[in-house]
Structure formats: structure tokens, C-alpha cells
Design an enzyme around this catalytic site. Sequence first.
Site, mmCIF file in Angstrom:
data_model
loop_
_atom_site.group_PDB
_atom_site.id
_atom_site.type_symbol
_atom_site.label_atom_id
_atom_site.label_comp_id
_atom_site.label_asym_id
_atom_site.label_seq_id
_atom_site.Cartn_x
_atom_site.Cartn_y
_atom_site.Cartn_z
ATOM 1 C CB SER A 143 -0.828 0.039 1.204
ATOM 2 O OG SER A 143 -1.593 1.241 1.290
ATOM 3 C CE1 TYR A 156 -3.594 -1.762 5.367
ATOM 4 C CE2 TYR A 156 -3.157 0.418 4.612
ATOM 5 C CZ TYR A 156 -3.682 -1.079 4.406
ATOM 6 O OH TYR A 156 -3.696 -1.258 3.032
#
Length: 248
Positions: A143, A156
Amino acid sequence: MLLKGKNVIVTGCNRGIGKAILKTFAENGVNVWACARKNSDEFDSFVKELAEKNNVEIRPVFFDLTDNEEIKSAIKTISSQKINIDVLVNNAGIVLNALFQMTPIAKFNEVFQVNFFAPVLLTQYISKLMIKSGGGSIINIASTAGSDPERGYAAYGASKAAIISVTKIMAIELGEHLIRVNAIAPGITDTAMVADNMPETTVKETIDSTMLKRMGEPSEIADVVFFLASDLSSYVTGQVLRVDGGLY
């Protein structure tokens, strides 16, 4: 049809980017082990229709990434079929939106288990099978949060930074076995995960920060996965490809 007849493992196939990856591979004549946490009538129907329409084999495999024993059992199921594995796509992941000081260590552990430890464990086993069969391609879905710090995404972002780092190390160590390892770092993408975890104001701000001024589509991420899986990228390894609409 650059990969027609090849065999691919994809995790997180039941929705979002994983579902788009499954669809793209099937439409290009690829046989897929479609991994998900659990089955549903909707997923079962989707898989059967996709397989019949494209004359490919889609083999559902269900396991929970938080349970290492289930992962190992799934690997045994796959390896017992004695079919060469050409591509592994570590796509499944979870997101946590919480301030650093408000995130219990247990939550850090949960996010890292799914986003980092499970893909690493899966790759350790599958890469051994790839070595025996003469090579392959491994693609980790990271990501932009793994390289761009963002408030509220400590767990995350850190887990995705870890997968980016290990991707490069895997590429170094597995290159001599003709296994390429790359990562894709999607930006904001039109998925349920984004809708469920990003406030509308944040979504708008992020879109405004892209050069293309829109969200990405899951199919656009899947197209880049297909590129990295195919021989079109035969001299590409150890890379992180940002698919983010020109986020700046």
C-alpha cells in the site's frame, strides 16, 4: 492470454482487489487456487460461473490467515495436487484506523499477523514448491501507506512497510532460483475496505491529492498484477510499483 494454462494462487479472492485479480486471471485462461477466509453462496456462484465461462479451473481454498495451522493445512491441500505453481499473489489484508496511542499491542499483532506474518509463512512454503518446478513470480499487495506516513494508520502502515521490505529481501534470496518477487502499492481504490474505513472527507482529500483526480478501480490493480505475473515483466524483480493515480 500470456499466462494461459498457468496455475496461480491468490489470497483474499472474495471481494475487492482480490476478486478483480481472480477475474482477470480467469479471463486470460489461468487456473486459480482462489483463497478466502470462508465460503458464501455469492462467492460459490461467482467462482463456478467464472470457471465455466472461461474454461479454466478455479479451486477454492478456505483458511483463516490468523491461524497458522489453517495456513499450513491449506498449503498441504494445494501441494497434494502435484500441480506446478507459477504465481503467488499475497493480496489478503486488513486495515485498522486508529491513532498510535490508542492502538493496543494486541491490535498491532492482529494486523501484522494478517498483513505480514501470514503472507511470509505462505511464501516460505510456496517458494519451495516453485524452486522445485524451476521458478515463478510472487506478487505482494502492499500500500502507499507503507511508504507515505498517514495519521491514524500506524499499525496498517507499519505492516505494509514490512511487506515492502521483505519483498526486496525475498527478491535477492530467490532470484538465483528464477523466482521474481515484486510488490504493488495501491493508492485509494474503490473497494468496500476503503468505504468502511475512510471518512468521506478523507476520501475526498486523498482524491484531490492525486494527479488523475479519481479513485482507482480494483481491475486497474489487477492489470498490474497480471503484468508482474507474466513474462512482460521478465526482468523486473525487487520492485514496488505504485498504482496510485499520481498521489502527491
